[in-house]
Design a protein around this motif. Structure first.
Motif, PDB file in Angstrom:
ATOM      1  N   GLY A  26       0.816  -1.211   0.000  1.00 49.59           N
ATOM      2  CA  GLY A  26       0.000   0.000   0.000  1.00 49.59           C
ATOM      3  C   GLY A  26       0.846   1.255   0.000  1.00 49.59           C
ATOM      4  N   ILE A  27       1.914   1.257   0.777  1.00 48.77           N
ATOM      5  CA  ILE A  27       2.825   2.405   0.789  1.00 48.77           C
ATOM      6  C   ILE A  27       3.503   2.554  -0.567  1.00 48.77           C
ATOM      7  N   PHE A  85       8.661   5.540  -5.363  1.00 48.67           N
ATOM      8  CA  PHE A  85       8.966   4.103  -5.383  1.00 48.67           C
ATOM      9  C   PHE A  85       8.684   3.460  -6.738  1.00 48.67           C
ATOM     10  N   HIS A  86       8.111   4.205  -7.665  1.00 49.09           N
ATOM     11  CA  HIS A  86       7.758   3.603  -8.958  1.00 49.09           C
ATOM     12  C   HIS A  86       8.860   3.822  -9.953  1.00 49.09           C
TER      13      HIS A  86
END
Length: 82
Positions: free
Chosen positions: A73-74, A81-82
């Motif tokens: 979820g985070i 983070f992508h």
């Protein structure tokens, strides 16, 4: 400001609400099962014949699943983070 009307995609909003509710309920149930498994394992002073390894492993897997769901979820929320 007549031309800037906001359009709401109700089906997408409903889908997000259903998925969020399902994941929220699921993580609570998984955590509760982990707490239950942890609480039924015997302690050293109880004198039970079982060693409680299965309960400890089940509790650990439930807590690990909760941690992985939260981390995912985070990952979805934080764009770095992508």
């Amino acid at each position: 400001m007549r031309g800037s009307a906001m359009n709401i995609k109700w089906s997408a909003l409903g889908e997000v609400a259903v998925v969020a509710s399902a994941v929220g309920v699921s993580i609570v149930v998984i955590f509760a099962v982990g707490v239950l498994a942890w609480s039924v394992r015997p302690t050293a002073g109880t004198g039970r014949g079982r060693d409680g390894a299965l309960s400890a492993v089940a509790a650990g897997l439930c807590f690990l699943a909760c941690a992985l769901i939260v981390c995912y979820g985070i990952y979805l929320v934080v764009p770095q983070f992508h």
